[in-house]
Every structure is written in structure tokens, then in C-alpha cells.
Scaffold this motif. Structure first.
Motif, PDB file in Angstrom:
ATOM      1  N   VAL A 117      -2.200  11.335  -1.948  1.00 48.25           N
ATOM      2  CA  VAL A 117      -2.595   9.949  -1.709  1.00 48.25           C
ATOM      3  C   VAL A 117      -3.813   9.667  -2.588  1.00 48.25           C
ATOM      4  O   VAL A 117      -4.811  10.388  -2.529  1.00 48.25           O
ATOM      5  CB  VAL A 117      -2.944   9.715  -0.224  1.00 48.25           C
ATOM      6  CG1 VAL A 117      -3.436   8.280  -0.017  1.00 48.25           C
ATOM      7  CG2 VAL A 117      -1.744  10.011   0.668  1.00 48.25           C
ATOM      8  N   ALA A 118      -3.742   8.650  -3.418  1.00 47.97           N
ATOM      9  CA  ALA A 118      -4.781   8.391  -4.425  1.00 47.97           C
ATOM     10  C   ALA A 118      -6.166   8.260  -3.810  1.00 47.97           C
ATOM     11  O   ALA A 118      -7.147   8.802  -4.337  1.00 47.97           O
ATOM     12  CB  ALA A 118      -4.432   7.134  -5.213  1.00 47.97           C
ATOM     13  N   THR A 119      -6.284   7.546  -2.702  1.00 53.58           N
ATOM     14  CA  THR A 119      -7.601   7.350  -2.099  1.00 53.58           C
ATOM     15  C   THR A 119      -8.198   8.681  -1.638  1.00 53.58           C
ATOM     16  O   THR A 119      -9.401   8.919  -1.793  1.00 53.58           O
ATOM     17  CB  THR A 119      -7.518   6.382  -0.903  1.00 53.58           C
ATOM     18  OG1 THR A 119      -6.412   6.753  -0.075  1.00 53.58           O
ATOM     19  CG2 THR A 119      -7.332   4.955  -1.366  1.00 53.58           C
ATOM     20  N   ALA A 120      -7.368   9.557  -1.080  1.00 49.76           N
ATOM     21  CA  ALA A 120      -7.852  10.866  -0.626  1.00 49.76           C
ATOM     22  C   ALA A 120      -8.326  11.700  -1.809  1.00 49.76           C
ATOM     23  O   ALA A 120      -9.376  12.352  -1.760  1.00 49.76           O
ATOM     24  CB  ALA A 120      -6.744  11.597   0.125  1.00 49.76           C
ATOM     25  N   ARG A 121      -7.562  11.658  -2.880  1.00 53.41           N
ATOM     26  CA  ARG A 121      -7.885  12.425  -4.084  1.00 53.41           C
ATOM     27  C   ARG A 121      -9.213  11.965  -4.678  1.00 53.41           C
ATOM     28  O   ARG A 121     -10.072  12.778  -5.031  1.00 53.41           O
ATOM     29  CB  ARG A 121      -6.746  12.256  -5.086  1.00 53.41           C
ATOM     30  CG  ARG A 121      -6.662  13.291  -6.162  1.00 53.41           C
ATOM     31  CD  ARG A 121      -5.303  13.300  -6.818  1.00 53.41           C
ATOM     32  NE  ARG A 121      -4.847  12.005  -7.274  1.00 53.41           N
ATOM     33  CZ  ARG A 121      -3.755  11.385  -6.799  1.00 53.41           C
ATOM     34  NH1 ARG A 121      -3.008  11.949  -5.862  1.00 53.41           N
ATOM     35  NH2 ARG A 121      -3.397  10.203  -7.261  1.00 53.41           N
ATOM     36  N   GLU A 122      -9.395  10.662  -4.770  1.00 49.07           N
ATOM     37  CA  GLU A 122     -10.615  10.118  -5.363  1.00 49.07           C
ATOM     38  C   GLU A 122     -11.831  10.384  -4.485  1.00 49.07           C
ATOM     39  O   GLU A 122     -12.922  10.674  -4.991  1.00 49.07           O
ATOM     40  CB  GLU A 122     -10.432   8.616  -5.609  1.00 49.07           C
ATOM     41  CG  GLU A 122      -9.432   8.311  -6.715  1.00 49.07           C
ATOM     42  CD  GLU A 122      -9.213   6.825  -6.922  1.00 49.07           C
ATOM     43  OE1 GLU A 122      -9.757   6.025  -6.130  1.00 49.07           O
ATOM     44  OE2 GLU A 122      -8.496   6.456  -7.870  1.00 49.07           O
ATOM     45  N   ALA A 134       0.891  -1.161   0.000  1.00 46.05           N
ATOM     46  CA  ALA A 134       0.000   0.000   0.000  1.00 46.05           C
ATOM     47  C   ALA A 134       0.934   1.217   0.000  1.00 46.05           C
ATOM     48  O   ALA A 134       1.569   1.501   1.018  1.00 46.05           O
ATOM     49  CB  ALA A 134      -0.895   0.010   1.237  1.00 46.05           C
ATOM     50  N   PRO A 135       1.076   1.924  -1.116  1.00 45.65           N
ATOM     51  CA  PRO A 135       2.060   3.013  -1.208  1.00 45.65           C
ATOM     52  C   PRO A 135       1.751   4.141  -0.225  1.00 45.65           C
ATOM     53  O   PRO A 135       0.584   4.426   0.068  1.00 45.65           O
ATOM     54  CB  PRO A 135       1.900   3.503  -2.656  1.00 45.65           C
ATOM     55  CG  PRO A 135       1.144   2.445  -3.374  1.00 45.65           C
ATOM     56  CD  PRO A 135       0.298   1.754  -2.356  1.00 45.65           C
ATOM     57  N   ALA A 136       2.804   4.782   0.275  1.00 46.27           N
ATOM     58  CA  ALA A 136       2.634   5.913   1.192  1.00 46.27           C
ATOM     59  C   ALA A 136       1.912   7.066   0.493  1.00 46.27           C
ATOM     60  O   ALA A 136       0.973   7.648   1.031  1.00 46.27           O
ATOM     61  CB  ALA A 136       3.988   6.366   1.729  1.00 46.27           C
ATOM     62  N   ASN A 137       2.350   7.393  -0.721  1.00 47.74           N
ATOM     63  CA  ASN A 137       1.697   8.428  -1.534  1.00 47.74           C
ATOM     64  C   ASN A 137       2.227   8.343  -2.959  1.00 47.74           C
ATOM     65  O   ASN A 137       2.924   7.376  -3.306  1.00 47.74           O
ATOM     66  CB  ASN A 137       1.893   9.832  -0.932  1.00 47.74           C
ATOM     67  CG  ASN A 137       3.345  10.231  -0.785  1.00 47.74           C
ATOM     68  OD1 ASN A 137       4.164  10.003  -1.682  1.00 47.74           O
ATOM     69  ND2 ASN A 137       3.694  10.840   0.344  1.00 47.74           N
ATOM     70  N   ASP A 138       1.937   9.330  -3.774  1.00 48.60           N
ATOM     71  CA  ASP A 138       2.341   9.294  -5.185  1.00 48.60           C
ATOM     72  C   ASP A 138       3.856   9.206  -5.360  1.00 48.60           C
ATOM     73  O   ASP A 138       4.341   8.646  -6.345  1.00 48.60           O
ATOM     74  CB  ASP A 138       1.821  10.532  -5.918  1.00 48.60           C
ATOM     75  CG  ASP A 138       0.304  10.549  -6.044  1.00 48.60           C
ATOM     76  OD1 ASP A 138      -0.321   9.479  -5.840  1.00 48.60           O
ATOM     77  OD2 ASP A 138      -0.266  11.622  -6.333  1.00 48.60           O
ATOM     78  N   SER A 139       4.605   9.774  -4.401  1.00 49.39           N
ATOM     79  CA  SER A 139       6.072   9.765  -4.499  1.00 49.39           C
ATOM     80  C   SER A 139       6.665   8.372  -4.286  1.00 49.39           C
ATOM     81  O   SER A 139       7.865   8.172  -4.487  1.00 49.39           O
ATOM     82  CB  SER A 139       6.685  10.739  -3.481  1.00 49.39           C
ATOM     83  OG  SER A 139       6.277  12.059  -3.757  1.00 49.39           O
ATOM     84  N   SER A 140       5.819   7.424  -3.885  1.00 49.79           N
ATOM     85  CA  SER A 140       6.297   6.051  -3.684  1.00 49.79           C
ATOM     86  C   SER A 140       6.718   5.389  -4.995  1.00 49.79           C
ATOM     87  O   SER A 140       7.341   4.330  -4.983  1.00 49.79           O
ATOM     88  CB  SER A 140       5.201   5.203  -3.029  1.00 49.79           C
ATOM     89  OG  SER A 140       4.887   5.678  -1.745  1.00 49.79           O
ATOM     90  N   LYS A 141       6.366   6.020  -6.113  1.00 46.26           N
ATOM     91  CA  LYS A 141       6.702   5.435  -7.414  1.00 46.26           C
ATOM     92  C   LYS A 141       8.196   5.123  -7.530  1.00 46.26           C
ATOM     93  O   LYS A 141       8.596   4.061  -8.006  1.00 46.26           O
ATOM     94  CB  LYS A 141       6.289   6.380  -8.541  1.00 46.26           C
ATOM     95  CG  LYS A 141       6.517   5.800  -9.936  1.00 46.26           C
ATOM     96  CD  LYS A 141       6.269   6.821 -11.037  1.00 46.26           C
ATOM     97  CE  LYS A 141       4.811   7.126 -11.188  1.00 46.26           C
ATOM     98  NZ  LYS A 141       4.531   7.990 -12.365  1.00 46.26           N
ATOM     99  N   LYS A 142       9.034   6.053  -7.052  1.00 49.59           N
ATOM    100  CA  LYS A 142      10.487   5.848  -7.162  1.00 49.59           C
ATOM    101  C   LYS A 142      10.937   4.658  -6.315  1.00 49.59           C
ATOM    102  O   LYS A 142      11.866   3.930  -6.685  1.00 49.59           O
ATOM    103  CB  LYS A 142      11.238   7.113  -6.740  1.00 49.59           C
ATOM    104  CG  LYS A 142      11.024   7.525  -5.294  1.00 49.59           C
ATOM    105  CD  LYS A 142      11.745   8.820  -4.960  1.00 49.59           C
ATOM    106  CE  LYS A 142      11.515   9.207  -3.504  1.00 49.59           C
ATOM    107  NZ  LYS A 142      12.150  10.503  -3.156  1.00 49.59           N
ATOM    108  N   ASN A 143      10.280   4.440  -5.166  1.00 49.85           N
ATOM    109  CA  ASN A 143      10.623   3.298  -4.321  1.00 49.85           C
ATOM    110  C   ASN A 143      10.209   1.991  -4.976  1.00 49.85           C
ATOM    111  O   ASN A 143      10.967   1.010  -4.988  1.00 49.85           O
ATOM    112  CB  ASN A 143       9.928   3.423  -2.956  1.00 49.85           C
ATOM    113  CG  ASN A 143      10.444   4.593  -2.135  1.00 49.85           C
ATOM    114  OD1 ASN A 143      11.578   5.014  -2.298  1.00 49.85           O
ATOM    115  ND2 ASN A 143       9.607   5.110  -1.252  1.00 49.85           N
TER     116      ASN A 143
END
Length: 340
Positions: free
Chosen positions: A190-195, A123-132
């Protein structure tokens, strides 16, 4: 391709022993040499690997689950589902808790790559998790996303139906007579918050209601979120703007909002109704109070782990898959008072 200390030694024009000493912070090495080696380590993306043979040629039979908050009952149940499926298929599970922190998440992923894991359910922390997460791709470690997606990251996913669930919660409040509905949300990276915020706005507009920026506030999804300032600001608005209902986008936000309202002599739901996303923990043993959209959290872990194992064992289809799980709305006392 796996970067070794010999690759670093060659590029830095030093011995492999010198590289090893820099990595382990041992022995006498000049500051200049140390900085040079460290720069090349960062450039090549080297991660010390204590089980290289397992990564290259063997399976560890260890899977990893990366969640954002183990104290949240949603993720506790996710972990239960993931573990049950892993054990059923002959794997063991390693649990990592990022606390919604991208840097902590990065350190965990480095550790997983170093020690060896066959795959990661995350479960990614937020959008910046992409690099991880892309580090996992670099080392050919399969992964599956749960709860949150990341744009342009093609992979298997198990997600919530944020749009439908939010709409149903907001329409429940509208049907109770509410016209001034506030939202207390997590950060929009955070995708869930945005949606959930988008669905909140869309539903209000669909019903001809105003989207008032003074009624939109951000907090976070963690248990130690501080919603008191947001609720305080809204309660201090002129009566014509003051909300009569609050949509909390997580269980902890909902619990804290109700707590603040009660501490400040506001009746729930007579003065302010409250609904929230996610099941509310019943710590006191009393009857559940808050109207909530309860997600099938166990299935997020169970189905996500099944998809991950299929990727590892090469039984999954080539194209990424997406499962969207509906939530069940439990209407309770916090929102059922009919306004005059």
C-alpha cells in the motif's frame, strides 16, 4: 472497443443464445460447451453490460466512489466531500467499499462497467489494484486516484504529504526525549504505508537514531486490525531495546495500541507514548487523547471529484495533475510526557 456476446459466439462457433445462457446460467448446455464459452469470455475480457447505450453514446450522470474502509472516519469524510461536489455539479454518487481487498474491488469495478458510470474516484486497495483500474481505461471510463498512488499509472491524483507529516510526528517524539521509537504499519504493498515507513526510517537516521527491525511491525489499516501481537512482542523485548514510543500509521492502529497498553498496565505516555496518522474518532464524547496528524479528508473527496468531473466534461488539461494535501498535527496527552 466493447466486446459483445456476438463476438464471443463467433469465436466459440456457437449461437448468441448459447452465450447468453452460459452468462445467465440458464437452459441446458453441455459442460464442454459451457467451459469453452467461459474460456473465451475470460480471454476477451467480456463484462455483461446492462446499459450499453449509456456507455457508448450517453452520460449516466452517475459517478462512483471506491474507498477501502467506510467504517474509517477518514473515508466517511472523503465520501461527504465527494458527494457534495457531485451533487453541486448535477451528478449522483454511488459508493463502493473494497475492504482493502483487490478481488472485491475487481467485482465492484466489473459492476460499475456493467451498469454504467461516468467516472470513478478511487482509493486503490494496494499496488495490485493496477489491473482493476486498467479495466476502466479499456472502457474509456475516467478515474482519479485519492489517498494512494500506483506506480506507472498516469492519472489525476489527490494525495497526502506522507513524508512531511511522518517526519513531523517522529520529530515531535524525538523532541520529547524518545530515542527508541517503534512503528506499527500496514502492508508495504500500500503506497501510503510504504511512504510512511520510509519517512520514519529516514527521520530516525537524520537524527542519528538506530532503525531497529525489532521495532518495525505490520498490521493493516482496517478497523479489525490486530496489533496486540506486535505490541506484546515489543513490550517483551529486553529493556535496552524496548520502545518508549510508538508511531501508528493509522487511527485504528493507534487506538488499538493504546487500548492494549492500558489493558496490560502500561501508562500512556509515561511508559509508552503513542502518536498516529489520521484523525481519531471521538466516540465517547470525552476529550481527544491521542496525538494525531489529521488530514483534510473532506478535501480529498471534494477536490478529487472536481478533477474527475473536469475529466468527464473535457475541461481538464491534457497532462495529469497531482494535489498533495498537508495534515495538521494535534498534540495531545498520549505523547507530551517529557522523559527523564
Amino acid at each position: 472497443m466493447l466486446v459483445t456476446i456476438y463476438d464471443i459466439a463467433k469465436k466459440a462457433n456457437v449461437s448468441a443464445m448459447t452465450v447468453s445462457r452460459v452468462i445467465n446460467n440458464s437452459g441446458s448446455i453441455s459442460q464442454k460447451t459451457k467451459e469453452k464459452v467461459e474460456a473465451i469470455i475470460n480471454e476477451l475480457g467480456y463484462i455483461p453490460n446492462s446499459s450499453a447505450r449509456s456507455l457508448i453514446s450517453k452520460k449516466t450522470k452517475i459517478l462512483s466512489l471506491m474507498i477501502t474502509d467506510i467504517s474509517n472516519p477518514f473515508f466517511t469524510s472523503v465520501a461527504r466531500g465527494a458527494e457534495d461536489k457531485a451533487m453541486q455539479m448535477g451528478y449522483q454518487l454511488m459508493l463502493c467499499n473494497s475492504d482493502e481487498n483487490v478481488e472485491k474491488e475487481s467485482k465492484y469495478i466489473d459492476m460499475l462497467i456493467s451498469t454504467g458510470t461516468d467516472g470513478v474516484l478511487i482509493a486503490p486497495a494496494n499496488d495490485s489494484s493496477k489491473k482493476n483500474i486498467r479495466k476502466l481505461t479499456k472502457f474509456n471510463i475516467p478515474f482519479v486516484l485519492i489517498d494512494r498512488h500506483i506506480k506507472d499509472l498516469e492519472c489525476d491524483q489527490v494525495l497526502s504529504d506522507n513524508e512531511t507529516t511522518t517526519r513531523r510526528l517522529i520529530e515531535h517524539l524525538i523532541n520529547q526525549g524518545h530515542k527508541k521509537i517503534a512503528i506499527i504499519n500496514a502492508p508495504l504493498d500500500v503506497a501510503t504505508a510504504r511512504e510512511r515507513q520510509q519517512a520514519y526510517s529516514d527521520t530516525l537516521k537524520l537524527h542519528g537514531l538506530e532503525v531497529n527491525e525489532n521495532l518495525i511491525h505490520q498490521s493493516n489499516f482496517l478497523q479489525d486490525n490486530d496489533v496486540s501481537e506486535a505490541v506484546k512482542k515489543m513490550m517483551e523485548l529486553p529493556e535496552v531495546e524496548r520502545p518508549t514510543a510508538i508511531f501508528a500509521t493509522s487511527n485504528f492502529i493507534g487506538i488499538d495500541a493504546v487500548k492494549f497498553l492500558k489493558e496490560h498496565s502500561k501508562r500512556v505516555p509515561e511508559d509508552v507514548a503513542v502518536v498516529c496518522y489520521d484523525g481519531v474518532p471521538n466516540y465517547t464524547g470525552s476529550e481527544p487523547f491521542i496525538t494525531a496528524a489529521e488530514q483534510p479528508s473532506y478535501n480529498f473527496g471534494y477536490l478529487g471529484m472536481q478533477m474527475l468531473i473536469e475529466r468527464i466534461e473535457n475541461t481538464a488539461p491534457k497532462m495529469p495533475r497531482k494535489i498533495v494535501l498537508p495534515a495538521e498535527i494535534h498534540v495531545r496527552k498520549s505523547s507530551i510526557h517529557l522523559l527523564d
